[in-house]
Design an enzyme around this catalytic site. Structure first.
Site, PDB file in Angstrom:
ATOM      1  N   HIS A   1       0.598  -1.148  -0.163  1.00 25.74           N
ATOM      2  CA  HIS A   1       0.115   0.019   0.043  1.00 25.74           C
ATOM      3  C   HIS A   1       1.044   1.539   0.465  1.00 25.74           C
ATOM      4  O   HIS A   1       2.111   1.269   0.665  1.00 25.74           O
ATOM      5  CB  HIS A   1      -1.140  -0.199   1.288  1.00 25.74           C
TER       6      HIS A   1
ATOM      7  N   TYR B   1      -9.833   4.813   7.324  1.00 27.66           N
ATOM      8  CA  TYR B   1     -10.064   4.932   8.839  1.00 27.66           C
ATOM      9  C   TYR B   1     -11.001   6.441   8.617  1.00 27.66           C
ATOM     10  O   TYR B   1     -10.575   7.482   7.765  1.00 27.66           O
ATOM     11  CB  TYR B   1      -8.796   6.280   9.028  1.00 27.66           C
TER      12      TYR B   1
ATOM     13  N   PRO C   1      -4.913   0.059  18.589  1.00 22.60           N
ATOM     14  CA  PRO C   1      -4.792  -0.779  17.372  1.00 22.60           C
ATOM     15  C   PRO C   1      -4.973   0.347  16.275  1.00 22.60           C
ATOM     16  O   PRO C   1      -4.021   0.055  15.370  1.00 22.60           O
ATOM     17  CB  PRO C   1      -5.482  -1.740  17.898  1.00 22.60           C
TER      18      PRO C   1
ATOM     19  N   LYS D   1       0.638  -0.915  14.927  1.00 23.36           N
ATOM     20  CA  LYS D   1       2.347  -0.591  15.930  1.00 23.36           C
ATOM     21  C   LYS D   1       2.440  -2.039  16.191  1.00 23.36           C
ATOM     22  O   LYS D   1       3.945  -2.417  16.500  1.00 23.36           O
ATOM     23  CB  LYS D   1       2.179   0.607  16.255  1.00 23.36           C
TER      24      LYS D   1
ATOM     25  N   TYR E   1       3.430   6.188  10.110  1.00 21.50           N
ATOM     26  CA  TYR E   1       2.858   5.317   9.565  1.00 21.50           C
ATOM     27  C   TYR E   1       3.266   4.092   9.167  1.00 21.50           C
ATOM     28  O   TYR E   1       3.671   2.682   9.390  1.00 21.50           O
ATOM     29  CB  TYR E   1       1.209   5.853   9.374  1.00 21.50           C
TER      30      TYR E   1
HETATM   31  C1  PHB Z   1      -5.575  -4.684  10.195  1.00 21.78           C
HETATM   32  O1  PHB Z   1      -5.787  -4.806   8.816  1.00 21.78           O
HETATM   33  O2  PHB Z   1      -6.340  -5.576  10.997  1.00 21.78           O
HETATM   34  C2  PHB Z   1      -5.562  -3.679  11.000  1.00 21.78           C
HETATM   35  C3  PHB Z   1      -5.424  -2.381   9.847  1.00 21.78           C
HETATM   36  C4  PHB Z   1      -4.905  -0.909  10.559  1.00 21.78           C
HETATM   37  C5  PHB Z   1      -5.202  -0.743  12.044  1.00 21.78           C
HETATM   38  C6  PHB Z   1      -5.529  -2.100  12.664  1.00 21.78           C
HETATM   39  C7  PHB Z   1      -5.649  -3.337  12.684  1.00 21.78           C
HETATM   40  O3  PHB Z   1      -4.809   0.718  12.440  1.00 21.78           O
END
Ligand code: PHB
Ligand code: APR
Length: 395
Positions: free
Chosen positions: A77, A206, A297, A301, A389
């Site tokens: 990505h 997000y 989460p 990280k 990130y």
């Molecule tokens: C996930 O793909 O499980 C995932 C992605 C982004 C996050 C947390 C979990 O911030």
């Protein structure tokens, strides 16, 4: 009768990403280790967790020759999408970080690859061990006593790596008064689902929404991973699949976006918690990964931070064996904690940015929205988010 004794150089407690990576890094330096894991191999390979690998984590897996399937099946990505009031903004991760990217590959897939490679290379992982007890930590010859299929056993070593996660036995083996704990409990949790449906997006979304946070992530061209913010007291039983999909549809809404739904393969609720102990070492016991720290989460990280710890630890142990240097061992904790606190700050601020707390003062809510909007409009702000990130460089 005395239990049968085995000797090794490093006893590793826990076959999660931290313990497994450590055993590979040590093996590369010719240092022997034995991993003791309380669960079965099948269980640890199926445990669904996050799946975002930083560039540095992927680079390290490349160096160790452990990334063949990851490159075949992982999804690279170059950006992510932030959503405010049903408007999407793209953070161009790769452009903003001089070419770095992230790879989406489930944590349990990493675990499967590391276990298979370790066993194929003659490594020793003992699954389903019980009653693990760490002893003589303050001496040069620490020991691990445990039971395997009912038989008492003892592992003698020079170092113990406590890689047994937040609920493990390593951290509690440190005498009272040694560790200082820093923590924060958040008033919300994430309900996560794994669904047998093609992702409705090419990049992670997000979303900050008046109904609460939502995240659309991916696992493969056929599998999607999605999350919604729920109250920390919510029960999974109150969330039917239809209710989850409806909530996701509302919170992920944006112009021209349609959310595809499909069969839910797995669902679970995870509370948000920030936690750090200092120092991450006592005598010959070194804590790594979730055993020493937990992040919410939102910044994805946890696994990456565990890998960063064991990279520092493997180097320190290697320098001790090769040249008798104790300095790197002594500085282990300090070296790890610099990154740990950077990531704590990033994860906490990503959480604050994207979640709407029940009963939030309307002023706070407006300020958080203004901050998110500013990140979406200012390149300097977006770059800072992107750098964190995709992951900070090592050391
Ligand atoms: C996930 O793909 O499980 C995932 C992605 C982004 C996050 C947390 C979990 O911030
Ligand atoms: N004895 C032996 N093994 C144990 C014990 C014990 N007493 N207690 C726990 N374990 C094992 C767990 O079963 C698990 O397999 O230790 C392992 C710890 O693995 P993780 O919890 O995955 O922790 P870690 O390796 O530090 O990985 C970092 O990143 O995405 C985050 O929290 C997520 O697991 C993830 C973490």
């Amino acid at each position: 009768m005395e239990p049968p004794v085995t000797e090794t150089q490093v006893a590793i407690i826990g076959a999660g990403p931290a313990g497994l990576m450590l055993s590979h890094l040590l093996q590369r330096e010719g240092i022997a280790s034995v991993i003791l894991e309380s669960r079965s191999r099948a269980y640890v390979q199926q445990r669904v967790r996050a799946g975002v690998l930083e560039q540095g984590t992927v680079d390290l897996l490349d160096e160790l020759g452990l990334s063949e399937r990851l490159h075949r099946e992982g999804l690279v990505h170059h950006g992510l999408l932030l959503t405010l009031d049903e408007r999407r903004y793209r953070i161009a991760l790769t452009e903003l970080t001089g070419g770095r990217a992230l790879t989406i590959y489930g944590q349990q897939e990493v675990v499967k690859d590391l276990i298979a490679a370790r066993l194929a290379g003659g490594g020793e992982i003992q699954f389903e061990v019980e009653d693990v007890q760490l002893e003589a930590l303050e001496t040069e010859h620490p020991r691990v006593r445990y039971r395997q299929q009912g038989t008492a056993r003892e592992l003698r070593c020079a170092f113990i790596a406590g890689c047994d996660g937040f609920h493990g036995v390593s951290r509690p083996a440190i005498p009272p008064g040694v560790l200082t704990t820093y923590e924060r409990h958040y008033p919300f949790a994430w309900l996560g689902i794994l669904a047998a449906v093609a992702p409705s997006t090419e990049e992670l979304i997000y979303a900050r929404h008046a109904r609460g946070f939502a995240l659309h992530s991916l696992r493969s061209p056929e599998i999607s991973r999605l999350y919604i913010q729920v109250d920390r007291t919510e029960e999974l039983g109150d969330w039917s699949d239809d209710r989850i999909w409806n909530e996701l549809r509302l919170r992920l809404a944006a112009d021209g976006f349609t959310l595809r739904d499909g069969p839910v393969l797995e669902k679970s609720i995870a509370l948000h918690h920030s936690f750090v102990v200092e120092p991450m070492q006592h005598g010959r016991l070194f804590l790594a990964g979730d055993a020493a720290h937990i992040v919410p989460p939102t910044g994805a990280k946890g696994l990456n931070l565990a890998v960063a710890d064991v990279r520092v630890l493997a180097r320190a142990i290697e320098r001790w064996y090769r040249a008798g240097h104790t300095e790197d061992l002594e500085r282990y904790s300090e070296r790890c904690l610099g990154r740990v606190w950077r990531v704590q700050e990033f994860s906490a601020s990503m959480s604050a940015l994207l979640h709407r707390l029940p009963g939030t003062d309307p002023f706070e809510d407006r300020v958080a929205r203004a901050r998110l909007e500013w990140i979406c409009r200012s390149q300097a702000e977006a770059r800072s988010l992107a750098e964190n990130y995709v992951g900070l460089p090592w050391d």
